[in-house]
Design a protein around this motif. Structure first.
Motif, PDB file in Angstrom:
ATOM      1  N   ILE A 263       1.042  -1.113  -0.020  1.00 14.68           N
ATOM      2  CA  ILE A 263      -0.131  -0.053  -0.034  1.00 14.68           C
ATOM      3  C   ILE A 263       0.859   1.220   0.044  1.00 14.68           C
ATOM      4  CG2 ILE A 263      -1.506   1.407   1.564  1.00 14.68           C
ATOM      5  CD1 ILE A 263      -2.982  -0.716  -0.176  1.00 14.68           C
ATOM      6  N   ASP A 264       2.010   1.230   0.994  1.00 15.11           N
ATOM      7  CA  ASP A 264       2.766   2.422   0.734  1.00 15.11           C
ATOM      8  C   ASP A 264       3.505   2.671  -0.475  1.00 15.11           C
ATOM      9  OD1 ASP A 264       2.329   2.679   3.542  1.00 15.11           O
ATOM     10  OD2 ASP A 264       4.065   1.803   4.291  1.00 15.11           O
ATOM     11  N   LEU A 265       3.857   1.549  -1.273  1.00 18.71           N
ATOM     12  CA  LEU A 265       4.428   1.594  -2.465  1.00 18.71           C
ATOM     13  C   LEU A 265       3.393   2.216  -3.466  1.00 18.71           C
ATOM     14  CD1 LEU A 265       6.718   0.951  -4.502  1.00 18.71           C
ATOM     15  CD2 LEU A 265       5.797  -1.216  -5.038  1.00 18.71           C
ATOM     16  N   LEU A 266       2.322   1.827  -3.601  1.00 19.20           N
ATOM     17  CA  LEU A 266       1.381   2.429  -4.506  1.00 19.20           C
ATOM     18  C   LEU A 266       1.060   3.806  -4.148  1.00 19.20           C
ATOM     19  CD1 LEU A 266      -0.882  -0.771  -4.517  1.00 19.20           C
ATOM     20  CD2 LEU A 266       0.511   0.163  -6.175  1.00 19.20           C
ATOM     21  N   LYS A 267       0.949   4.166  -2.819  1.00 14.65           N
ATOM     22  CA  LYS A 267       0.787   5.547  -2.299  1.00 14.65           C
ATOM     23  C   LYS A 267       1.805   6.609  -2.990  1.00 14.65           C
ATOM     24  CE  LYS A 267       0.069   8.280   2.042  1.00 14.65           C
ATOM     25  NZ  LYS A 267       1.639   9.053   1.873  1.00 14.65           N
ATOM     26  N   HIS A 268       3.094   5.947  -2.696  1.00 11.49           N
ATOM     27  CA  HIS A 268       3.980   7.064  -3.080  1.00 11.49           C
ATOM     28  C   HIS A 268       4.206   7.212  -4.542  1.00 11.49           C
ATOM     29  CE1 HIS A 268       5.674   7.281   0.790  1.00 11.49           C
ATOM     30  NE2 HIS A 268       6.189   6.000   0.860  1.00 11.49           N
ATOM     31  N   ALA A 269       3.800   5.823  -5.376  1.00 15.21           N
ATOM     32  CA  ALA A 269       3.602   6.003  -6.836  1.00 15.21           C
ATOM     33  C   ALA A 269       2.446   7.054  -7.321  1.00 15.21           C
ATOM     34  CB  ALA A 269       3.352   4.679  -7.470  1.00 15.21           C
ATOM     35  N   LEU A 270       1.585   6.931  -6.453  1.00 18.38           N
ATOM     36  CA  LEU A 270       0.534   8.036  -6.802  1.00 18.38           C
ATOM     37  C   LEU A 270       0.804   9.498  -6.804  1.00 18.38           C
ATOM     38  CD1 LEU A 270      -2.869   6.009  -5.545  1.00 18.38           C
ATOM     39  CD2 LEU A 270      -2.185   6.666  -8.089  1.00 18.38           C
TER      40      LEU A 270
END
Length: 296
Positions: A263-270
């Protein structure tokens, strides 16, 4: 271990301790296949017992666990997992010598620990099992005889188990239309944490989050099929799933750590508009879903 039925399975009396969706569906499946003479039902709820009797799911009904279990060939614990140890302690002095006990719980380590704590040992004729089947509904009125057809049931023997008792549980579940496989206790709890317990936890969290937004009425009014599919299991029994999550908390927390990292990876990607990161995660997920998950 693969168990083949050399002859039709049949037991004269099978006691189901807790006559809800799973217990009721087990009773119906065994009756459908002429695999049982009588289904004996125990439950704390007189209303549930009466429904089971009126629907023809149970032939005898008791609010006393000893009376339900004392003459049974097989006793299946389908109560909340937190009650199983106490029930085993209560009924075990009154069981037939060759009676086999099992359960349908979604966790295994906690069930075995509670039985050992209550009884002082693990009975050789108690064979843990878990049918991988169910719906978001609960109650015997929602049970049906094909719930286990072509579904897997995991049989989880412990070191003290009688081979004969293990075989009996394999045969019983095969008689419902289920396929059976064996798995270790710890591995079972880890696998179910990832494939069942975490999805339920996330479905509950998603619906609860959206329900607390100011525009929740509009959000739910325009929710489409994807939302309904993802959140369907949040309609499951809250008390049941609270028990399951707490009883398997260690395995669930291990998976949650990995999930939080994703989730953190996707958050940063966004935040950073990293299209490639999002695309790679989505593509890997699609590939895994397409190749590893087969509809039963």
């Amino acid at each position: 271990m693969k168990i083949e039925l050399s002859q039709p399975f049949f037991k004269e009396r099978i006691a189901i301790m807790g006559i809800g969706l799973i217990g009721g569906s087990l009773a119906r499946a065994l009756k459908r296949n002429n695999s049982v003479g009588k289904i004996i039902a125990y439950d704390q709820s007189e209303e549930a017992l009466q429904k089971a009797y009126e629907l023809g799911v149970a032939d005898e009904i008791y609010t006393d666990p000893i009376k339900a279990a004392e003459n049974a060939d097989i006793i299946i614990l389908a109560t909340p997992i937190t009650a199983m140890g106490k029930i085993v302690k209560e009924i075990i002095p009154y069981l037939k010598e060759d009676a086999v006990m099992s359960d349908v719980g979604s966790t295994k380590g906690s069930v075995l620990e509670s039985i050992k704590a209550e009884v002082g040992y693990l009975p050789e004729r108690f064979v843990p099992a878990h049918p991988i089947a169910g719906t978001e509904k609960h109650g015997v009125e929602n049970s049906f005889d094909s719930l286990f057809d072509n579904r897997r049931t995991l049989v989880i023997p412990h070191l003290e188990n009688s081979h004969d008792a293990v075989r009996t549980i394999h045969e019983m579940w095969k008689a419902t239309g289920s396929e059976t496989e064996e798995m270790g206790v710890k591995h079972h709890d880890q696998v179910l944490a990832a494939t069942s317990h975490i999805p339920h936890l996330l479905a509950y969290a998603t619906v609860d989050t959206l329900a607390n937004l100011d525009d929740r009425a509009e959000i739910f009014r325009f929710a489409a099929g994807g939302f309904r599919d993802f959140t369907r299991i949040s309609a499951s029994d809250p008390e049941l799933w609270t028990d399951i999550c707490l009883q398997n908390r260690e395995s669930i927390l291990e998976v949650l750590v990995a999930y939080q990292k994703k989730i953190d990876l996707l958050k940063h990607a966004l935040e950073d508009q990293e299209r490639e990161t999002l695309s790679k995660v989505f593509a890997r997920a699609k590939h895994a879903r397409d190749n590893f998950y087969k509809e039963p």
